[in-house]
Design a protein around this motif. Sequence first.
Motif, PDB file in Angstrom:
ATOM      1  N   ASP A 510       0.826  -1.208   0.000  1.00 30.03           N
ATOM      2  CA  ASP A 510       0.000   0.000   0.000  1.00 30.03           C
ATOM      3  C   ASP A 510       0.863   1.262   0.000  1.00 30.03           C
ATOM      4  OD1 ASP A 510      -0.096   0.811   3.321  1.00 30.03           O
ATOM      5  OD2 ASP A 510       0.400  -1.245   2.781  1.00 30.03           O
ATOM      6  N   ARG A 511       0.247   2.351  -0.506  1.00 28.38           N
ATOM      7  CA  ARG A 511       0.868   3.677  -0.554  1.00 28.38           C
ATOM      8  C   ARG A 511       2.213   3.659  -1.277  1.00 28.38           C
ATOM      9  NH1 ARG A 511       2.166   6.317   3.756  1.00 28.38           N
ATOM     10  NH2 ARG A 511       2.377   4.561   5.172  1.00 28.38           N
ATOM     11  N   ASN A 512       2.203   2.988  -2.426  1.00 28.73           N
ATOM     12  CA  ASN A 512       3.339   3.028  -3.341  1.00 28.73           C
ATOM     13  C   ASN A 512       2.895   3.688  -4.645  1.00 28.73           C
ATOM     14  OD1 ASN A 512       5.959   1.601  -2.357  1.00 28.73           O
ATOM     15  ND2 ASN A 512       4.284   0.338  -1.537  1.00 28.73           N
ATOM     16  N   ARG A 513       3.606   3.420  -5.727  1.00 24.87           N
ATOM     17  CA  ARG A 513       3.289   4.073  -6.995  1.00 24.87           C
ATOM     18  C   ARG A 513       3.116   3.060  -8.119  1.00 24.87           C
ATOM     19  NH1 ARG A 513       7.543   9.222  -6.567  1.00 24.87           N
ATOM     20  NH2 ARG A 513       6.724  10.019  -4.576  1.00 24.87           N
ATOM     21  N   LEU A 514       2.606   1.897  -7.775  1.00 25.69           N
ATOM     22  CA  LEU A 514       2.338   0.867  -8.779  1.00 25.69           C
ATOM     23  C   LEU A 514       1.195   1.300  -9.674  1.00 25.69           C
ATOM     24  CD1 LEU A 514       2.606  -2.251  -6.465  1.00 25.69           C
ATOM     25  CD2 LEU A 514       4.311  -1.463  -8.125  1.00 25.69           C
ATOM     26  N   LYS A 515       1.327   1.065 -10.979  1.00 25.24           N
ATOM     27  CA  LYS A 515       0.314   1.486 -11.927  1.00 25.24           C
ATOM     28  C   LYS A 515      -0.576   0.339 -12.398  1.00 25.24           C
ATOM     29  CE  LYS A 515       2.806   5.519 -13.635  1.00 25.24           C
ATOM     30  NZ  LYS A 515       3.341   6.246 -14.825  1.00 25.24           N
ATOM     31  N   ASP A 516      -0.130  -0.850 -12.206  1.00 25.01           N
ATOM     32  CA  ASP A 516      -0.969  -1.994 -12.558  1.00 25.01           C
ATOM     33  C   ASP A 516      -0.624  -3.170 -11.658  1.00 25.01           C
ATOM     34  OD1 ASP A 516       1.417  -2.961 -13.497  1.00 25.01           O
ATOM     35  OD2 ASP A 516       0.930  -2.701 -15.611  1.00 25.01           O
ATOM     36  N   ILE A 517      -1.409  -4.203 -11.797  1.00 23.54           N
ATOM     37  CA  ILE A 517      -1.208  -5.400 -10.982  1.00 23.54           C
ATOM     38  C   ILE A 517      -0.724  -6.511 -11.896  1.00 23.54           C
ATOM     39  CG2 ILE A 517      -2.325  -7.032  -9.419  1.00 23.54           C
ATOM     40  CD1 ILE A 517      -4.441  -4.881  -8.892  1.00 23.54           C
ATOM     41  N   ASP A 518       0.449  -7.002 -11.599  1.00 23.39           N
ATOM     42  CA  ASP A 518       1.052  -8.044 -12.422  1.00 23.39           C
ATOM     43  C   ASP A 518       0.525  -9.407 -11.971  1.00 23.39           C
ATOM     44  OD1 ASP A 518       2.646  -9.852 -13.759  1.00 23.39           O
ATOM     45  OD2 ASP A 518       4.453  -8.607 -13.609  1.00 23.39           O
ATOM     46  N   GLY A 519      -0.411  -9.942 -12.739  1.00 28.22           N
ATOM     47  CA  GLY A 519      -1.007 -11.214 -12.384  1.00 28.22           C
ATOM     48  C   GLY A 519      -0.009 -12.346 -12.370  1.00 28.22           C
ATOM     49  N   MET A 520       0.961 -12.305 -13.282  1.00 25.54           N
ATOM     50  CA  MET A 520       1.970 -13.363 -13.335  1.00 25.54           C
ATOM     51  C   MET A 520       2.851 -13.324 -12.087  1.00 25.54           C
ATOM     52  SD  MET A 520       1.473 -15.112 -16.055  1.00 25.54           S
ATOM     53  CE  MET A 520       3.037 -15.983 -16.171  1.00 25.54           C
ATOM     54  N   LEU A 521       3.186 -12.091 -11.645  1.00 23.80           N
ATOM     55  CA  LEU A 521       4.055 -11.934 -10.493  1.00 23.80           C
ATOM     56  C   LEU A 521       3.382 -12.439  -9.215  1.00 23.80           C
ATOM     57  CD1 LEU A 521       6.712 -10.854  -9.321  1.00 23.80           C
ATOM     58  CD2 LEU A 521       5.623  -8.618  -9.118  1.00 23.80           C
ATOM     59  N   PHE A 522       2.143 -11.981  -8.986  1.00 23.72           N
ATOM     60  CA  PHE A 522       1.436 -12.402  -7.780  1.00 23.72           C
ATOM     61  C   PHE A 522       0.990 -13.861  -7.880  1.00 23.72           C
ATOM     62  CE2 PHE A 522       0.491  -7.733  -7.673  1.00 23.72           C
ATOM     63  CZ  PHE A 522       1.296  -7.462  -6.568  1.00 23.72           C
ATOM     64  N   GLY A 523       0.832 -14.314  -9.094  1.00 20.08           N
ATOM     65  CA  GLY A 523       0.389 -15.683  -9.287  1.00 20.08           C
ATOM     66  C   GLY A 523       1.347 -16.703  -8.716  1.00 20.08           C
ATOM     67  N   ARG A 524       2.621 -16.318  -8.597  1.00 25.65           N
ATOM     68  CA  ARG A 524       3.604 -17.245  -8.057  1.00 25.65           C
ATOM     69  C   ARG A 524       3.414 -17.456  -6.551  1.00 25.65           C
ATOM     70  NH1 ARG A 524       9.049 -15.196 -11.267  1.00 25.65           N
ATOM     71  NH2 ARG A 524       8.181 -15.457 -13.371  1.00 25.65           N
ATOM     72  N   LEU A 525       2.606 -16.603  -5.952  1.00 32.03           N
ATOM     73  CA  LEU A 525       2.342 -16.721  -4.512  1.00 32.03           C
ATOM     74  C   LEU A 525       0.999 -17.384  -4.240  1.00 32.03           C
ATOM     75  CD1 LEU A 525       3.390 -13.063  -3.597  1.00 32.03           C
ATOM     76  CD2 LEU A 525       4.839 -15.104  -3.513  1.00 32.03           C
ATOM     77  N   HIS A 526       0.424 -18.004  -5.265  1.00 30.31           N
ATOM     78  CA  HIS A 526      -0.962 -18.457  -5.179  1.00 30.31           C
ATOM     79  C   HIS A 526      -1.190 -19.534  -4.131  1.00 30.31           C
ATOM     80  CE1 HIS A 526       0.790 -21.539  -7.800  1.00 30.31           C
ATOM     81  NE2 HIS A 526      -0.206 -22.324  -7.443  1.00 30.31           N
ATOM     82  N   THR A 527      -0.174 -20.286  -3.802  1.00 27.94           N
ATOM     83  CA  THR A 527      -0.391 -21.403  -2.870  1.00 27.94           C
ATOM     84  C   THR A 527      -0.426 -20.957  -1.412  1.00 27.94           C
ATOM     85  OG1 THR A 527       1.988 -21.848  -2.809  1.00 27.94           O
ATOM     86  CG2 THR A 527       0.663 -23.057  -4.440  1.00 27.94           C
ATOM     87  N   THR A 528       0.100 -19.763  -1.108  1.00 27.40           N
ATOM     88  CA  THR A 528       0.204 -19.337   0.295  1.00 27.40           C
ATOM     89  C   THR A 528      -0.438 -17.990   0.595  1.00 27.40           C
ATOM     90  OG1 THR A 528       2.368 -18.318  -0.124  1.00 27.40           O
ATOM     91  CG2 THR A 528       2.346 -20.630   0.595  1.00 27.40           C
ATOM     92  N   LEU A 529      -0.484 -17.077  -0.376  1.00 27.47           N
ATOM     93  CA  LEU A 529      -0.880 -15.693  -0.093  1.00 27.47           C
ATOM     94  C   LEU A 529      -2.335 -15.599   0.372  1.00 27.47           C
ATOM     95  CD1 LEU A 529       0.504 -12.932  -0.171  1.00 27.47           C
ATOM     96  CD2 LEU A 529      -0.599 -12.536  -2.386  1.00 27.47           C
ATOM     97  N   LYS A 530      -2.526 -14.912   1.518  1.00 28.51           N
ATOM     98  CA  LYS A 530      -3.861 -14.742   2.082  1.00 28.51           C
ATOM     99  C   LYS A 530      -4.263 -13.271   2.210  1.00 28.51           C
ATOM    100  CE  LYS A 530      -3.776 -19.061   4.698  1.00 28.51           C
ATOM    101  NZ  LYS A 530      -3.889 -19.699   6.045  1.00 28.51           N
ATOM    102  N   VAL A 531      -3.276 -12.378   2.380  1.00 30.56           N
ATOM    103  CA  VAL A 531      -3.564 -10.951   2.526  1.00 30.56           C
ATOM    104  C   VAL A 531      -2.733 -10.178   1.509  1.00 30.56           C
ATOM    105  CG1 VAL A 531      -3.479  -8.940   4.046  1.00 30.56           C
ATOM    106  CG2 VAL A 531      -4.118 -11.179   4.977  1.00 30.56           C
ATOM    107  N   LEU A 532      -3.410  -9.352   0.697  1.00 27.20           N
ATOM    108  CA  LEU A 532      -2.724  -8.511  -0.281  1.00 27.20           C
ATOM    109  C   LEU A 532      -3.258  -7.089  -0.153  1.00 27.20           C
ATOM    110  CD1 LEU A 532      -0.833  -8.081  -2.673  1.00 27.20           C
ATOM    111  CD2 LEU A 532      -2.681  -8.820  -4.198  1.00 27.20           C
ATOM    112  N   ASP A 533      -2.362  -6.171   0.222  1.00 24.77           N
ATOM    113  CA  ASP A 533      -2.738  -4.780   0.433  1.00 24.77           C
ATOM    114  C   ASP A 533      -2.124  -3.918  -0.670  1.00 24.77           C
ATOM    115  OD1 ASP A 533      -3.374  -2.262   1.306  1.00 24.77           O
ATOM    116  OD2 ASP A 533      -2.763  -2.599   3.382  1.00 24.77           O
ATOM    117  N   LEU A 534      -3.011  -3.345  -1.512  1.00 29.16           N
ATOM    118  CA  LEU A 534      -2.578  -2.483  -2.620  1.00 29.16           C
ATOM    119  C   LEU A 534      -3.218  -1.102  -2.531  1.00 29.16           C
ATOM    120  CD1 LEU A 534      -2.852  -5.154  -5.445  1.00 29.16           C
ATOM    121  CD2 LEU A 534      -0.722  -4.112  -4.645  1.00 29.16           C
TER     122      LEU A 534
END
Length: 985
Positions: A510-534
């Motif tokens: 949160d409170r960064n300067r990301l312009k889009d959400i990289d589905g491929m990047l976050f997808g690598r965390l699919h087996t464990t990620l439970k909280v994502l704050d953007l």
Amino acid sequence: MADSVCCDLILKAIFICLLKSAFSYSFRSCTEIPDSNHTIFGCIKRQEPDIITIVHDLPHTATNLTITRCNLSEVKERSFQHLPNLNSLVLDYNHIVKIHKDAFINLSQLQTLNLSCNDLSSLHHVFHDLHNLTELLLGNNKLNTIDPLLFFNLTNLKTLDLRRNYLHNFSVLVQSIMHLSRLTKLDLSYNSLTTLHHSTCLPRSLTSLYLSDNKLYTLGCDKSFLKYVKVLDFSDNTRLSSKAFQDLNLENIKYLRLRFTNVTVKKLLDYTNVSRWHIDFSGLKLKDNRALSKLCFLLQHHHSKEKQISKLILQSNSITFLKNNTLSYCPSVTDVIDLSRNEMKNTGCLQFLNGQNQLKTLKIEHNHLTRLVSCNKTNKFHSLRNLSYRYNRILQVSGFAFNNTPKLTNLELNINIIAYLDHKALSGLKNLITLRLDNNLLTDVYNDSFIDLISLKTLNLRNNKIAVIFNYSFHTLSNLTILDLGGNKITQLKPHAFDGLFSLTNLYLDRNRLKDIDGMLFGRLHTTLKVLDLQANHIQYFTEHTHSPFINLTRLLDLKLDAQEPYGITLLPRAFFRGLKSLKSLYLTNNHISGFGEETFDDLLNLEFLTLDNTGVGIAQLKPGIFKNLRKLKQLFVENMGIKSFSKEVFGNLTGLKVLHLNRNAMLSLDIHLLDSLTNLSYIDLRSCPLSCGCQNSDLQNWTKSNQRLQFPYLYNITCQDHPGSYFHNFDTNVCYLDLGLYLFSSTYAFTVLLTLLPLLYVRLYWKFKYGYYVFRSWFGEQWRRLRDQEEKYNYDAFISYNSADENWVMEQLLPNLESSSFRLCLHHRDFELGRDIVDNIVAAVYGSRKTICVVSQSFLRSEWCSLEIQLASYRLFQEMQDVLLLVFLEPIPERQLSTYHRMRKVMLKKTYLQWPGSKCSDPTSAKELFWSQLKRALRSSNTGSQEEHKEDDQRRERVGVGIEEREYFVNQTPIDDELYYLMP
């Protein structure tokens, strides 16, 4: 006891039933905490003048009540008497000056009472009914003395907070609490006590006594006065000296704090029997190595069997530098050495800890450290587990800075100004579990910065200046579960930035300067990620046809996308949340989204919390079916969305919803049938909605008064936008309860029946109605004539009513025979006034003639005007009781034909009628002579007639000598009635 519990349950059940049948589930000044089952209430920032007004409508089931930041000056008598089940009552941050004697009566179950932060200067006998009170908070008031009997009935009191008042007489205070056999904590900090002189003893149960920030210069108490106290705080009494403690029995002390007093450690240990291990040495002017060495010597050689101490607290001693082995002469410290709030600029490699081989925690916070040097070839402190350098001025951390503490599990470097973290700064920390680097000035994270932290579980890099997360920055952190990168300047995440994070559950960007959400990047965390704050990034989309970036995050439970900069997401792609089948919480506030597709939330089958506050643009029209799959949703926030209608198509499927915030929307009405169908809904916020105070909301008003399942917070404060000065809860609804359905049915039914009957009435009764109208006109004209002229004056002896088909008989027979006998006759073709309405002429002729002669024939019966004339004449006959009507039949007419002429039948039954002699008569001449004689006699008679005239008629009939045939003929034509007279002799 069991009977008491049963009775209480029964009373609660009865009360809930009464609520459902009598009261509104809304409170004028308070709100119920959702799902508290009518037990927990808050009344915050209310403007009502007294507490009784605030709480009068709360149910007796309330157990926890908070009234704070209100404009109150007193607590009146019996303010809470209807709340006997209160367990906790908070009245802090008000302006209470006075509490009446019986203010808390009937609160025998109360355990916590908070009256702190008010303006109380005195209290007298106000707690006498609070037998079960265990915690009483009176801090931050203006109390300058205590009534000795104030706490007399508080036999169960355990905690008494009197901090920040103006108390100065300790003896009176002790007298007021001496009988409190369960009191364990007494806080008298920040008062004006100068001595502990007393006339009685403290309760033996009292173990914690806080006397900091007073004006104590002497204790003046009995030597055994503090014998049973375990926690004693005398800090910030600058005039208090060591001599005040002489011979004082402190054998049970577990913690003694003397910061910023004139007490010296040596004298304290000489004067008292306090254990050296339990003294807090903060603020005792131990600012140099010599003083610290003396302290260590005293602690080491003090008469005690113990050779170790758990804590050595040296805060606020103005220590600037510690030499090597400074603390080696101290007893072994097993738990904590705290050097916070000093003036140290350099700690070297912690050589001052030499000899402390069992220490677990070292705190050097709030000092002036600027650099952490390399400690690659120094002594190692293998026992140290926790190291904190928070709140310093550290700018640089050199390589191998923690090589001397290889067993650290918790390292806190946050809230410094670290701009440079050497690649090898954290080298060797293979056991580290928590690393805090937040609130610094770091700009880069290298792929080898955390290479040795193979056990790390929490890494906090929040609020730095990091712009890019490079590939493999965290590749060795396979056990990391929490990664906090919020509050940086990150614009780019490299494709392999999160490689190696096989256990990551919480990722904060949160409170960064990301312009889009990289589905491929976050997808690598699919087996464990439970909280994502953007939250608060720069995420934006310009087309609806974008693939879901969350398609692989099937285990994600919490997703925050609030407040994207600078204007919000604005355009939300279709199926944006596809794949989030496990998601439970979704945050989308302050995004100004132009519209939601009906399939937007289709995949969120397990969603329980959704906030869309301030997300809409203008008047939002949520599409039907947008929430169709959210049957597990429990909390929905849609404040300030511009929603205009609460429709079943949008909200109807939210069967699991418990809390709904609709505040500040554009709704004018609410569908109560939909509210009934949302069976789990317990809280709905409609504040600042322009609800119309009209008939469309009359059912809603009634519903709020009778429903006990659903809470409307501050319902009584909702005003009528369309009726300024009025309130929604009591606007007039009487006009709305006309049974319009019944009225419409009745009027429609009557109209239908009328339309059905009109043709029949027209055929059957048209002329009757018409005649009735004319009769009324004739009656009215006659009454007016009589008023105008009191004496009867007739222009004619008879008005002749006949059909034009019978005009020859009238002109050749009737007219010569009657006018020759000086009778004045009125004929319509001769005597009616030209230009006058024909009805008026008829009325004038009937009422202007003594008699009306109706010449009846088949043609007469078929004439409308002739029917009108006989109707008017018969009206005078029957209604005015005047004998004015004479019937003359020119031809025989069958009985059945006359039956349809009701008026004529009635006349024939009441009066004699004449039959013009026809060809059947054996002696036509004699019959006609008799006919004219009878007609003339009838014209001469008055309206009432006389017996003498009847007799003359009979004699005349005998003299004429009518034959048998004529007599039989006349008899057959006369009515059968005892009152009638016959034309035959």
